[in-house]
Design a protein around this motif. Sequence first.
Motif, PDB file in Angstrom:
ATOM      1  N   GLU A 255       0.896  -1.233  -0.028  1.00 18.02           N
ATOM      2  CA  GLU A 255       0.150   0.112   0.151  1.00 18.02           C
ATOM      3  C   GLU A 255       1.048   1.343   0.067  1.00 18.02           C
TER       4      GLU A 255
ATOM      5  N   ARG B  81       1.915  -8.726  -0.546  1.00 26.85           N
ATOM      6  CA  ARG B  81       0.564  -8.740  -0.168  1.00 26.85           C
ATOM      7  C   ARG B  81      -0.180  -7.790  -0.922  1.00 26.85           C
TER       8      ARG B  81
ATOM      9  N   GLY C 157      -1.475 -12.442  11.190  1.00 23.58           N
ATOM     10  CA  GLY C 157      -1.312 -10.973  11.295  1.00 23.58           C
ATOM     11  C   GLY C 157      -1.674 -10.540  12.504  1.00 23.58           C
ATOM     12  N   THR C 158      -0.880 -10.583  13.498  1.00 31.61           N
ATOM     13  CA  THR C 158      -1.263 -10.521  14.992  1.00 31.61           C
ATOM     14  C   THR C 158      -1.828  -9.128  15.260  1.00 31.61           C
ATOM     15  N   ASN C 159      -1.298  -8.216  14.469  1.00 27.84           N
ATOM     16  CA  ASN C 159      -1.701  -6.879  14.847  1.00 27.84           C
ATOM     17  C   ASN C 159      -3.206  -6.852  14.734  1.00 27.84           C
ATOM     18  N   ASP C 160      -3.752  -7.064  13.651  1.00 27.52           N
ATOM     19  CA  ASP C 160      -5.280  -7.067  13.252  1.00 27.52           C
ATOM     20  C   ASP C 160      -6.051  -8.109  14.219  1.00 27.52           C
TER      21      ASP C 160
HETATM   22  C1  PEP Z   1      -1.322  -7.367  10.765  1.00 31.64           C
HETATM   23  O1  PEP Z   1      -2.312  -7.185  10.821  1.00 31.64           O
HETATM   24  O2  PEP Z   1      -0.762  -8.082  11.914  1.00 31.64           O
HETATM   25  C2  PEP Z   1      -0.363  -7.020   9.744  1.00 31.64           C
HETATM   26  C3  PEP Z   1       0.966  -7.676   9.802  1.00 31.64           C
HETATM   27  O3  PEP Z   1      -0.987  -6.096   8.705  1.00 31.64           O
HETATM   28  P1  PEP Z   1      -0.845  -4.720   9.010  1.00 31.64           P
HETATM   29  O4  PEP Z   1      -0.141  -4.331  10.376  1.00 31.64           O
HETATM   30  O5  PEP Z   1      -0.424  -3.965   7.840  1.00 31.64           O
HETATM   31  O6  PEP Z   1      -2.448  -4.599   9.308  1.00 31.64           O
END
Ligand code: PEP
Length: 580
Positions: free
Chosen positions: A299, A333, A453-456
């Motif tokens: 992005e 991605r 993707g642990t952040n989300d």
């Molecule tokens: C996540 O969600 O863990 C991730 C790697 O994607 P982003 O931080 O870009 O949403």
Amino acid sequence: MIQGIGASAGIAIGRSFVLPNWEWELPEQKIDVADFAREFERVYEGIRTSKSEIEQIKDELRDVVGSEETHIFDAHIAILDDPVFMNEIQGIIQRQYKAAEVAVKEAIDHFVTMFDLLDDEYMKERALDIKDVGNRLLKHLLGAPEITLPSDTQPFILIAKELSPSQLAHINPQHVLGIVTLAGSTTSHSAIMARALGVPLVVGVETKLEEPIQTGQTIIIDGSDGTVFIDPVQQVIDSYSELHSHQAEAKKRLHGIAGHRPVTPDGKRLELAANISSFKELEIALASGAHGVGLFRTEFLYMDRNRFPKEEEQFEVYRSVAERLGGEPLVIRTLDVGGDKQLDYFELPEEDNPFLGYRAIRISLDRQDLFKTQLRAILRASYYGQVKLMYPLISSVDEVRAANAVLNEAKRELEEAGLPYDKGMKIGIMIEVPAAVMIADLLAEEVDFFSIGTNDLVQFTLAVDRMNEEISHLYEPYHPALLRMLRMTVEAAKRSGITVGVCGELAGDLRALPIWLSLDVDELSMSSHSILQVKERLLCTSQEESREVFQKLHACRTSTEILEQLNGFMERINKKTANG
Ligand code: PEP
Ligand code: MG
């Protein structure tokens, strides 16, 4: 001590050099109608010289910071080529009988004020671009000398009101230890370039200064937290010097293991890859011994411009990264905008819950024209390295199938056009939505790999907005619910025989290492600056011991208990390592 905004990490200690402001002496006398043609020609000549100078800067910079950062200068050339800019200048000459340089100055002021008034950070940045390129043009019209930085003195800390990308382009990191700007933001092009050059930068100190900094003062800056000291007492100098040399030593020690294989003492190999968002970050990743790229956040290629990148532009970037990796994996991605990531030129709807809204794969499936352009670019790049494709925010089997249908169309088109691509390119998905975890067994049958993707996943599992500071204490990656989610996902992947990695921030958190080792994940992908620290840990943490601690984690009922176990484990490993 004053508190600015840290825009490029690192400590710098040295004497200040204050960059003089650009002051112009403009001719006051009016011109005649008979002079119009001559003045127009002077503007054209100034534009030609400015453009060739910018091209030269681009060439010089490309080798230092990569081709992506030089796009800033394409924007400068576009301004010089813009008929609206030229019309404004000609209008002032013709209507007000003013000389070329005065007309250029007034045109710059006009556009800068116009953009500055808009309540939009992106437009404000454009105002800076106009000022920067306009000053270059003015300089040529006036025959004014370039303000040069001293190169024969001791390296110094540069102090400037604001620093344009053109000025930064001339900076030699050998001479400039660090930079402080009175104005500026962390997202400005200059800040992005300073980070790419590895020069510590603190911005936004204007309102904090009681009196202006003078050339020759002793300055300490810490670009990670934005601290600036002016003529500090010896004790502060000593403690920052110590910190500075510790950072340098630790960096050196860690770089010593960059070439080591990422294997635990009992033989478990865990690949450590890098998360990147641009070509320039790749060099840092490679210097950290990354095993390829586990997450290329594309992005950012779509930001920093005023229209969608064309297939060819995307292809060039993906191919450059793939080639530079020389056969090591590159996970690209597809576009993940929406949520906290906006595109200025793509009107996303106002939403009550943008993180749960029109974003990521949902946009791609809705705007298949954009999606297919990206897929074609990725497919074409796959011919030049080990490229893998990854879809973000997947929550159903239907989405994977719909995305693959567009991919198949793109493949067919390339075949018809005789364009080569890797027919065996692996397809994976991000596991970042709880629904995906619950149907991980079904999803695993559709794809070649998972990346968690642990952040989300943390924000959706705990219903805690990752951007909301008010509830940040509830954002608990070590919540028992997360542990179960991770286990379900990895076990489903293992049962289906597909590979599974982790690419959220948790991958780079040293405390989490025993979790990954005992679950037997295949890869961790993280920001480059964490890779060597994680590798250092990996080299002294066995999979067997990790399994023992993981058993205990499962008996825990709260994140506090889980963290106590993990911290205790870290301490035991530290002691063991210290005792040799
Ligand atoms: C996540 O969600 O863990 C991730 C790697 O994607 P982003 O931080 O870009 O949403
Ligand atoms: Mg995500």
